[in-house]
Design a protein around this motif. Structure first.
Motif, short mmCIF file in Angstrom:
data_model
loop_
_atom_site.label_atom_id
_atom_site.label_comp_id
_atom_site.label_asym_id
_atom_site.label_seq_id
_atom_site.Cartn_x
_atom_site.Cartn_y
_atom_site.Cartn_z
N PHE A 1 -9.89 9.97 1.71
CA PHE A 1 -8.51 10.29 2.06
C PHE A 1 -7.56 9.97 0.90
CE2 PHE A 1 -4.37 9.53 3.87
CZ PHE A 1 -4.20 10.62 4.70
N ILE A 2 -7.73 8.80 0.30
CA ILE A 2 -6.88 8.38 -0.82
C ILE A 2 -7.01 9.38 -1.97
CG2 ILE A 2 -6.62 6.62 -2.63
CD1 ILE A 2 -7.26 4.55 -0.36
N GLY A 3 -8.23 9.81 -2.27
CA GLY A 3 -8.45 10.79 -3.33
C GLY A 3 -7.76 12.11 -3.06
N VAL B 1 5.74 5.37 3.31
CA VAL B 1 4.33 5.48 3.64
C VAL B 1 3.64 4.18 3.24
CG1 VAL B 1 2.17 6.73 3.26
CG2 VAL B 1 4.35 7.99 3.32
N VAL B 2 2.91 3.61 4.19
CA VAL B 2 2.12 2.41 3.97
C VAL B 2 0.66 2.81 4.10
CG1 VAL B 2 1.53 0.13 4.91
CG2 VAL B 2 3.93 0.89 4.88
N ILE B 3 -0.13 2.42 3.13
CA ILE B 3 -1.55 2.76 3.13
C ILE B 3 -2.36 1.48 3.15
CG2 ILE B 3 -3.42 3.84 1.81
CD1 ILE B 3 -1.32 5.85 0.80
N LEU C 1 -0.80 6.90 -6.50
CA LEU C 1 -0.02 6.86 -5.26
C LEU C 1 1.12 5.86 -5.36
CD1 LEU C 1 -2.85 7.17 -2.58
CD2 LEU C 1 -1.18 8.91 -3.25
N GLU C 2 0.88 4.72 -5.97
CA GLU C 2 1.95 3.73 -6.17
C GLU C 2 3.06 4.32 -7.04
OE1 GLU C 2 -0.32 -0.53 -5.66
OE2 GLU C 2 -0.45 0.46 -7.63
N TYR D 1 4.24 5.33 -2.82
CA TYR D 1 3.49 4.90 -1.64
C TYR D 1 3.27 3.38 -1.72
CZ TYR D 1 2.48 9.81 -0.69
OH TYR D 1 2.59 11.15 -0.41
N ASN D 2 3.31 2.73 -0.58
CA ASN D 2 3.10 1.29 -0.48
C ASN D 2 1.63 1.03 -0.13
OD1 ASN D 2 6.01 0.50 -0.60
ND2 ASN D 2 6.06 1.83 1.19
N ILE D 3 0.90 0.50 -1.08
CA ILE D 3 -0.53 0.23 -0.88
C ILE D 3 -0.72 -1.24 -0.54
CG2 ILE D 3 -2.85 0.44 -1.85
CD1 ILE D 3 -1.31 3.13 -1.81
#
Length: 178
Positions: free
Chosen positions: A91-93, A115-117, A138-139, A143-145
């Motif tokens: 999914f991340i990819g 968005v929090v992952i 993503l960061e 996006y919040n990882i």
């Protein structure tokens, strides 16, 4: 006005912990919608999330509709915060590379919400440089990882990549909605 949270559930063994996240957020008074990838439905049924959230769970891009709605756009607009619990390497990819081949990815591409992952995967996958590059990408996009936990994984390995405890995921979501 109630804050609206959309929880995206992807197909890793850790998806059972998303049940606790949804349950706790509903108890705290949030409006919670759930979207699941097809792979997630192999681990847990949509009925579980529907029962807890009191909302229809979206699993298909082309569901039969009982009213006209461009669903991925309407969900994207009403969501105050999107959380992916758990987020698999696959999914991340896809997300990091702009692939929107299911309802969850399509909706994420359309949202302007935070968005929090919460990643979860085997240690070797978590430490893979390709995955780490996708995380950095993503960061960079805002996006919040969340960090991963460390411990014994479902495969028997011990290391990083374990889904963060559900209580910490909930606290992170709640804090970001303040």
């Amino acid at each position: 006005m109630k804050k609206n949270i959309t929880i995206g559930v992807t197909g890793g063994i850790a998806c059972y912990k998303a049940v606790e996240v949804v349950n706790e957020l509903v108890k705290r008074g949030y409006e919670v919608n759930v979207m699941m990838t097809n792979n997630a439905t192999e681990f847990i049924t949509p009925l579980t999330f529907q029962t807890l959230s009191k909302n229809k769970v979206i699993t298909e891009m082309f569901d039969k509709v009982d009213k006209w709605d461009t669903e991925h756009i309407s969900i994207a607009k009403k969501t105050n915060l999107f959380a992916i619990v758990p987020a698999t390497a696959n999914f991340i990819g896809k997300l990091a590379n702009g692939i929107a081949d299911d309802m969850l990815l399509t909706t994420l591409m359309a949202t302007k919400a935070q968005v929090v992952i919460a990643p979860a995967m085997n240690t070797a996958m978590w430490e893979n440089p390709i995955l780490q590059d996708n995380i950095r990408k993503l960061e960079m996009y805002g996006y919040n990882i969340l960090e991963t936990g460390t411990g014994k994984l479902a495969c028997g390995d011990v290391g990083s990549g374990k889904l963060l405890e559900w209580q910490k995921i909930v606290e992170n979501i709640v804090e970001r909605l303040k």
